[in-house]
Design an enzyme around this catalytic site. Structure first.
Site, PDB file in Angstrom:
ATOM      1  N   HIS A  61       0.757  -1.298   0.130  1.00 41.98           N
ATOM      2  CA  HIS A  61       0.059  -0.057   0.077  1.00 41.98           C
ATOM      3  C   HIS A  61       0.796   1.397  -0.175  1.00 41.98           C
ATOM      4  CE1 HIS A  61       1.193  -0.473   4.415  1.00 41.98           C
ATOM      5  NE2 HIS A  61       0.589   0.534   4.566  1.00 41.98           N
ATOM      6  N   HIS A  63       1.426   3.853   1.826  1.00 47.15           N
ATOM      7  CA  HIS A  63       1.822   4.745   3.029  1.00 47.15           C
ATOM      8  C   HIS A  63       3.350   4.894   2.769  1.00 47.15           C
ATOM      9  CE1 HIS A  63      -1.863   3.853   5.861  1.00 47.15           C
ATOM     10  NE2 HIS A  63      -1.838   4.973   4.991  1.00 47.15           N
ATOM     11  N   ASP A  65       5.947   4.674   4.632  1.00 45.22           N
ATOM     12  CA  ASP A  65       6.733   3.649   5.258  1.00 45.22           C
ATOM     13  C   ASP A  65       7.167   2.306   4.420  1.00 45.22           C
ATOM     14  OD1 ASP A  65       4.212   3.450   6.289  1.00 45.22           O
ATOM     15  OD2 ASP A  65       4.841   1.807   7.618  1.00 45.22           O
ATOM     16  N   HIS A  66       6.063   2.125   3.432  1.00 43.07           N
ATOM     17  CA  HIS A  66       6.031   1.200   2.703  1.00 43.07           C
ATOM     18  C   HIS A  66       6.757   1.311   1.208  1.00 43.07           C
ATOM     19  CE1 HIS A  66       3.981  -1.503   5.386  1.00 43.07           C
ATOM     20  NE2 HIS A  66       3.664  -0.462   5.854  1.00 43.07           N
ATOM     21  N   HIS A 138      -7.227  -1.819   5.773  1.00 43.54           N
ATOM     22  CA  HIS A 138      -6.455  -0.442   6.189  1.00 43.54           C
ATOM     23  C   HIS A 138      -6.985   0.897   5.766  1.00 43.54           C
ATOM     24  CE1 HIS A 138      -2.615   0.745   7.921  1.00 43.54           C
ATOM     25  NE2 HIS A 138      -1.886   0.833   6.938  1.00 43.54           N
ATOM     26  N   ASP A 206       0.059  -4.245   7.514  1.00 44.09           N
ATOM     27  CA  ASP A 206      -0.870  -3.130   7.680  1.00 44.09           C
ATOM     28  C   ASP A 206      -2.453  -3.406   7.349  1.00 44.09           C
ATOM     29  OD1 ASP A 206       1.786  -2.001   7.927  1.00 44.09           O
ATOM     30  OD2 ASP A 206       1.247  -0.130   7.307  1.00 44.09           O
ATOM     31  N   HIS A 263       6.828  -5.219  11.534  1.00 39.24           N
ATOM     32  CA  HIS A 263       6.162  -3.956  11.630  1.00 39.24           C
ATOM     33  C   HIS A 263       5.836  -3.677  13.054  1.00 39.24           C
ATOM     34  CE1 HIS A 263       3.032  -0.904  10.445  1.00 39.24           C
ATOM     35  NE2 HIS A 263       3.884  -0.742   9.344  1.00 39.24           N
TER      36      HIS A 263
HETATM   37 ZN   LIG Z   1       3.208   0.669   7.897  1.00 37.93          ZN
HETATM   38 ZN   LIG Z   2       0.047   1.579   6.680  1.00 41.25          ZN
END
Ligand SMILES: [Zn+2]
Ligand SMILES: [Zn+2]
Length: 297
Positions: A61, A63, A65-66, A138, A206, A263
């Protein structure tokens, strides 16, 4: 054999020990990266892995951080003469997001890549393996992935020796389950073969608890699952995440071989044993994945 290398096991904020998420899966000629957190290109170096071997990138996804490692990774690939076409898979919006993120920098566009936006279903079906994606819950479109090596028929060498038929090329058909005749002798596939089960690896990052997680986890040899919280299920639900306790319960119900938690929120940096103990109390074969940890499956 499938090899999994954890390049990043942290979450939204990196810590000294944990980079943003990234999981490298190596199988035959495939080198597949699941998520590309910021700093992944350097994690490749520390892990002594060559990013130019990458064949595919799966994004769970969008976000930060990914995915914030994408421009850096593409730049490193371009500068190191990456000569393949990187196959990129991700949820709805991936095409526009990748083009936007790359438009901010010079030179990162030089590698060749294809993007497929996927939802749920079988997204790759090759001779040796397939990959399925599943919708998660999510607060943005998010996918989980399941890598499945196909089962194979193997010839039992001892049984074959007893038949004294040598190395006849027709034996290749036996591996496809077909009966053959050599020198007038009928050989039934089921009499001299056995089924070697393929390996299954599920990756859930997530999401809050939902029924699709069980489809990803079912009978996995290795189930990689987020555990942003320890056991605060109400908070986890509110923030669309899972707890270590939930991940362990899912693993137990789904009869997975090994659970690898990742995570982790930065707030548990000094409580990692607590996270692990809670999960192990429910599902014994749990590991807390750390950056650069490797599993051979
Ligand atoms: Zn994350
Ligand atoms: Zn996320």
């Amino acid at each position: 054999m499938v090899e999994v290398v954890f390049l990043g096991t942290g979450s939204a904020v990196p810590t000294v020990k944990r980079n943003h998420p990234g999981i490298l899966l190596k199988y035959k000629t495939e080198s597949i990266l699941f998520d590309c957190g910021e700093g992944i290109q350097r994690q490749f170096r520390i892990a002594k892995e060559n990013p130019c071997k990458l064949t595919r990138l799966f994004i769970t996804h969008w976000h930060g951080d990914h995915v914030l490692g994408i421009p850096g990774l593409f730049q490193t690939l371009a500068l190191n003469g990456y000569d393949k076409t990187l196959e990129v898979y991700g949820p709805k919006g991936t095409k526009i997001y990748v083009s936007k993120i790359l438009s901010l920098f010079a030179n990162v566009n030089k590698i060749k890549f294809n993007i497929k936006e996927v939802s749920s279903g079988k997204i790759i079906d090759s001779e040796d393996f397939f990959v399925e994606s599943f919708m998660m819950e999510h607060n943005t479109h998010c996918l989980a992935y399941r890598f499945v090596e196909k089962d194979k028929l193997r010839i039992d060498k001892k049984k074959l020796e007893k038949l004294k038929v040598g190395h006849d090329p027709k034996l290749a058909l036996i591996k496809k389950g077909k009966d053959i005749t050599i020198n007038g002798k009928k050989i039934r596939a089921k009499d001299i073969t056995y089924l070697e089960k393929g390996k299954k690896i599920g990756i859930v990052l997530d999401t809050r608890e939902n029924k699709n997680i069980y489809k990803v986890a079912k009978d996995c040899d290795l189930f990689i699952c987020e555990s942003t919280f320890i056991n605060e299920s109400d908070i986890a639900k509110k923030y669309f995440h899972l707890t270590a306790e939930q991940s362990a319960k899912i693993s137990k119900k789904s009869k997975v071989g090994k659970l690898a938690l990742m995570h982790l929120s930065q707030r548990y940096e000094k409580k990692e044993n607590e996270v692990l103990n809670i999960a192990r109390g429910i599902f014994k074969n749990t590991e807390l994945a750390r950056d650069f940890m490797r599993f051979e499956i």
